[in-house]
Structures are given as structure tokens and as C-alpha cells.
Design a protein around this motif. Sequence first.
Motif, mmCIF file in Angstrom:
data_model
loop_
_atom_site.group_PDB
_atom_site.id
_atom_site.type_symbol
_atom_site.label_atom_id
_atom_site.label_comp_id
_atom_site.label_asym_id
_atom_site.label_seq_id
_atom_site.Cartn_x
_atom_site.Cartn_y
_atom_site.Cartn_z
ATOM 1 N N PHE A 485 0.780 -1.370 0.195
ATOM 2 C CA PHE A 485 -0.079 0.382 0.062
ATOM 3 C C PHE A 485 0.854 1.087 -0.181
ATOM 4 O O PHE A 485 0.531 2.120 -0.133
ATOM 5 C CB PHE A 485 -1.076 -0.482 1.415
ATOM 6 C CG PHE A 485 -1.863 -1.389 1.100
ATOM 7 C CD1 PHE A 485 -3.431 -0.789 0.279
ATOM 8 C CD2 PHE A 485 -2.196 -2.043 2.121
ATOM 9 C CE1 PHE A 485 -3.986 -1.813 0.382
ATOM 10 C CE2 PHE A 485 -2.849 -3.142 2.013
ATOM 11 C CZ PHE A 485 -4.165 -2.814 0.643
ATOM 12 N N SER A 486 1.961 1.242 -0.108
ATOM 13 C CA SER A 486 3.143 2.085 0.093
ATOM 14 C C SER A 486 2.283 3.710 -0.876
ATOM 15 O O SER A 486 3.016 4.548 -0.868
ATOM 16 C CB SER A 486 4.899 1.821 -0.375
ATOM 17 O OG SER A 486 5.153 1.062 0.386
ATOM 18 N N ASN A 487 2.028 3.082 -2.516
ATOM 19 C CA ASN A 487 2.166 3.726 -2.959
ATOM 20 C C ASN A 487 0.822 4.689 -2.917
ATOM 21 O O ASN A 487 0.459 6.139 -3.305
ATOM 22 C CB ASN A 487 1.954 3.257 -4.862
ATOM 23 C CG ASN A 487 3.095 2.835 -4.945
ATOM 24 O OD1 ASN A 487 3.773 3.166 -5.231
ATOM 25 N ND2 ASN A 487 2.805 1.997 -6.315
ATOM 26 N N PHE A 488 0.135 4.015 -2.440
ATOM 27 C CA PHE A 488 -1.770 5.068 -1.617
ATOM 28 C C PHE A 488 -1.597 5.778 -0.521
ATOM 29 O O PHE A 488 -1.909 7.041 -0.522
ATOM 30 C CB PHE A 488 -2.722 3.415 -1.037
ATOM 31 C CG PHE A 488 -2.984 2.580 -2.152
ATOM 32 C CD1 PHE A 488 -4.234 3.367 -2.760
ATOM 33 C CD2 PHE A 488 -2.021 1.927 -3.107
ATOM 34 C CE1 PHE A 488 -4.530 2.551 -4.233
ATOM 35 C CE2 PHE A 488 -2.917 0.480 -3.946
ATOM 36 C CZ PHE A 488 -4.069 1.205 -4.523
ATOM 37 N N ILE A 489 -0.331 4.908 0.361
ATOM 38 C CA ILE A 489 -0.138 6.221 1.687
ATOM 39 C C ILE A 489 0.891 7.554 0.558
ATOM 40 O O ILE A 489 0.535 8.146 1.518
ATOM 41 C CB ILE A 489 0.904 5.010 2.627
ATOM 42 C CG1 ILE A 489 0.474 4.009 2.982
ATOM 43 C CG2 ILE A 489 1.479 6.443 3.494
ATOM 44 C CD1 ILE A 489 0.690 2.991 3.805
ATOM 45 N N SER A 490 1.229 7.556 -0.323
ATOM 46 C CA SER A 490 1.695 8.479 -0.498
ATOM 47 C C SER A 490 1.364 9.602 -0.658
ATOM 48 O O SER A 490 1.202 10.898 -0.659
ATOM 49 C CB SER A 490 3.421 7.641 -1.664
ATOM 50 O OG SER A 490 4.227 8.836 -1.678
ATOM 51 N N LEU A 492 -2.095 9.611 -0.573
ATOM 52 C CA LEU A 492 -3.111 9.989 0.247
ATOM 53 C C LEU A 492 -2.465 11.122 1.674
ATOM 54 O O LEU A 492 -3.188 11.817 1.452
ATOM 55 C CB LEU A 492 -3.169 8.794 1.414
ATOM 56 C CG LEU A 492 -4.784 8.222 0.937
ATOM 57 C CD1 LEU A 492 -4.932 7.146 1.645
ATOM 58 C CD2 LEU A 492 -5.609 8.907 -0.445
ATOM 59 N N LEU A 493 -1.275 10.755 1.661
ATOM 60 C CA LEU A 493 -0.426 11.858 2.339
ATOM 61 C C LEU A 493 0.444 13.075 2.289
ATOM 62 O O LEU A 493 0.789 13.660 2.391
ATOM 63 C CB LEU A 493 1.056 10.718 3.244
ATOM 64 C CG LEU A 493 -0.034 9.632 4.607
ATOM 65 C CD1 LEU A 493 1.181 9.307 5.401
ATOM 66 C CD2 LEU A 493 -1.194 10.489 5.137
ATOM 67 N N LYS A 495 3.242 13.094 0.115
ATOM 68 C CA LYS A 495 4.340 13.268 0.310
ATOM 69 C C LYS A 495 5.184 13.539 -0.934
ATOM 70 O O LYS A 495 6.005 13.812 -0.674
ATOM 71 C CB LYS A 495 5.298 11.470 0.558
ATOM 72 C CG LYS A 495 4.519 11.119 2.161
ATOM 73 C CD LYS A 495 4.927 9.666 2.536
ATOM 74 C CE LYS A 495 4.585 9.195 3.354
ATOM 75 N NZ LYS A 495 5.054 7.980 3.644
#
Length: 550
Positions: A485-490, A492-493, A495
Motif C-alpha cells: 500500500f506504499s503508493n496509496f499512502i504516499s 493520500l499523505l 508525500k
Amino acid sequence: MKKLIFICFFLFSTLIYAEISTVTVWHSYRGTEQIALEELKNRFNESQDKYNAVLLSVPYDAFANKLTTAIPRGNGPDGFIFAHERIGDWAESGIISPVDNETVERTRNDIIPSTLNALKYNGKFWGYPLAFKSVVLYYRTDLIKKVPASTDEMIEMAKKFSDPEKGRYGLAFEAASVYFAAPFLYGFDGGFCFEEGKTKKSGEACLDNKGNRMALDYIGNMVNNLKIVPQEATSALVTQLFNEGHAAMVINGPWFLGEIKKGVPYNVAVLPTISETGDLLKPFLTVESFMITDHIDTNVEGAKAFGNYITSFDGAKLRAVKGRQSVATKSVYKDPEISKDNVLNVFRTQAEIAVPMSNNPKMRMVWEPMATALRKVLRGAQSSPDALEAAQNQFIIFSRPLPKAKSPVVYVMILLAAALAGLFFVVKQLRKHKLVESLFNNPTPYLYLFPAFLSMIVLVFIPFAVGTAVAFFAHKSGEYQFVGFSNFISILLSKDFPVTNPLSFYFTLGVTVLWTSVNVFFHVSIGLALALMLREPWLKMKGIYRMLLI
């Protein structure tokens, strides 16, 4: 006895054939370049009995992708001809193998130094230099009587000829292209910090520097204030202007020679000196080279033999004379047939001044941020410092290392659980509505629905599933890495980009919501107003209006 002679002859022929190994070479040449290469291949095959060279023409646009797909899987050619700027990527990915030191030292003295240096990466040389390309100054001899020695002279000549209202420009080039802006970037001592001899910051690009700011302002001044260069010029427009006599001078490369109409009086010259700095305009230099692949079945010795043959004096001369190439072999330019060719000699002189395009893998991440900055300055949307600062930030984001790899086990278990739950739900619904029995008892309606059902699967569900799966991976240099989920977290946050940046997810979402809201509001309002109007008894020809609105 005859049978014995036949068997011996057959075995001898088979033995000879077995000793001849095939050397497969990919290229993307066309026209005279392809004709010259084909003739070189035939001469190579006739000159020895160990190798049989086979040429395969691959479309340029698909060339790099085919290489990066085929070679890691043990397929592909033994050697190929391509520009040098991808060497860093291919060397790190194990696509190509370095040239041995003996070959480099043997040919070094007869190769234009800048073309050889372009093939160097991490202390090794990765190809045989064949030809080079850079831009020069084309000018119409019926409009320009003296070659400008400086940019001040060039601008004065261009101002006298230019009349934008009549579609006439003293100088034409693709001003919004980073490639064509490069002579000014380097002329003002700018660049990208990947170049040989430049001060580097841990291998990072430095787009936001004084030289680049001066260069962008200089180009912007020629386009927007002096109006001697057309705005948003394309390759086709530059060609048209020059052929029709509406452009006195053009900055372009050797490919432009084939676009000039027969009968147009022209000549070429080295790019002038920048009056403000006293330094020459220094364009990019791209070097076409023969590279040897690095996979288990590569015919290394055969590829070396072919590379040495086409870069020899005779091979280089044939490519220069018949292929009209600006070859990298210095001694060819001393040949009487070549020394009289002004065009080839101008390109050779320009090559010694030009800056080899960096083969650092991160250079590929420079193009889009720099092009965006250049377009903003030319449109007057931003100042050069602000545009280049944004470009530098964008490069930093693009060049960040991939997220850490994650184990897919947990994700696969979740996927299987979801699939089982979905399957259970489908089976339950089938039983509840007795769809299976209905299918067997009355299949006709389902047969009519089958084509649409199949189309939905192929055109909607499969692409959606593939796109969803790819979102869980990070990609670099042809390799995919599972990152969960790293791409999604990046995203949504925020980054990578701040919320106010047009490339931010939330900025895009806001624009989409705003556009949809406004769209729906006006659609409903206008539709309702027209519907109420059509109810009025005094309105005639209601049927016609209803038909037009539908």
C-alpha cells in the motif's frame, strides 16, 4: 563409390556450415543510412567465413522497450545500434557488456574525443562510436550573406528580416524543446550537473542555477519581446518556414537535410558565440554506437568482429559517403572525397564543441521538469527562478528511491479470502434465483447476452484488475517491485506534492469535484428552464424544439 563421395561431401559441407555462426544486429536506420549498413553487412559476410551477420530493422519508438524486454530473458540480438543516452540504464541492468580495453586503446587516437567520452559510464566504455548528431545553424544563402559570428550579430540579422504579422522570422527553432534550448543552457554555463567535469551534488541534477536562469530569460526574450523566433514552433513549422523563405536561419540537426526542398539555397555553419559570455553556443551531442548485448547466448566474438568492421576506416567512409552520416572516425575527414563536403565538416567541427548528453540514468528524469519550466517561462506564466525552482523540486520527487519491498504473502491471503467470499456470494445468489436451472432450460436469452458479457470482461474487468494490481508495485529500469500500500499512502499523505500543487491527488480531486458540481448545476438549471419554457401555451412549434433538444 558415388554414394561414398556424396556422403563425404555432405559431411564436409555440414562441418563448414556449422563453423559459421550468426551475428544478429538490431537497428532503426532508414533511407541512405540503412542502405549503407546493408552494404557493410554484405561486405563483412564476404570478407570472412566465421560469421554471418543478419540485420533486423526495429521501429525506433519500440526499440528500447524491445531490448529491455528480450535481453534479460536470454533473447534479443547479439549487438545493436542506438544512441548513447541509455547506456547508464542498460549497463546497470546488465543489458550490454563493456568494450575491452584493447579495442578502446587501439581506436582512441582515431575517434573524435567527445564521441568516445559519451560512451563512458562508471569508468568503462560501453560501445563502438559510429556517428554523432548535434544541431548547427542552417541559413538561406539568398537571405543571409554573412554567417553571424556572435548572437548579437545573429539577432540583428534576424530583427531586420522578422515580421511576425506576415509570418516571417529571422530565426526558427523549437524554442519549447529542452534539446533545442541546450545550446543556450550550456552557452551561459548552465546545464544539469551530470556533465563531465561539472560539480555534482551526490549525483543529483542541479536545474535551478544561474546559467539556466539566464538561458531561459534569453530564449524568452527572443520569442516574446524581440519576436524573432516563432512561439510554440514545431518541427513541421520550422521546416515549412525555411522552405518557403519565411525563416532566414534555423537551428536544427542532420535529419533536417532530408526535409529541405530541392532548389532551396542554403548552407550550414557552426553555432555562434554568445555575446554576453564570450562562450560558444554548445548543443547536445548524441552518439550512435554499436553495443554488444549481455545475455547467455550472445555471440560475443562475432559481435566484436562486426563492430570492428563497421568502425574501420573503410566502414566509416562508406557510412559517410553513402549513408550521409557524420561519422566519429577522424581520419575519414582527411579523405579527399569527404574533405570537400562542407556539411559533414561543419557537423564534425560542431561535435568537438558540443556537450555529450549525459548517460546517467537520472538524466531521463530531467526532461519533463525542465520542459515544464521552459514552457512556463515562454508563456509568461512564471519567472525563470520560480519555474526552475519548481523543476528542481519535481526532479527530486521523480528521482527518489523506490519504496521498500514488501512480502506479498499477507496481501495474497487477503486476496484469496476476498475471492472465496465473493465466490460464496455468487454461488448463493445463483442458487437463490435458480439461474443455473434457468440457463439450461432457456439458454436463448443468455446467448444473446454472452457477447456483451464477454466484451465487458475483456474491455473493462481485465484492464481494471491489471491496473489495480500494478498499483501495488513500483517500477524502475524494466523491473517491478512489490510495495503493497506504499503508493496509496504516499498519495493520500501528499508525500510527493503539496496539496496546492496541480500534480497533487487532492488538487486533482478538488478540480474534478468542482467541475462536476458546476456541470451538473448548469445542466439541471438550463434543462429545467427549457422544460418550463416548453410548457408555455404561447410557444409555437414545440415539437420541433423538443426534437432539437433531444
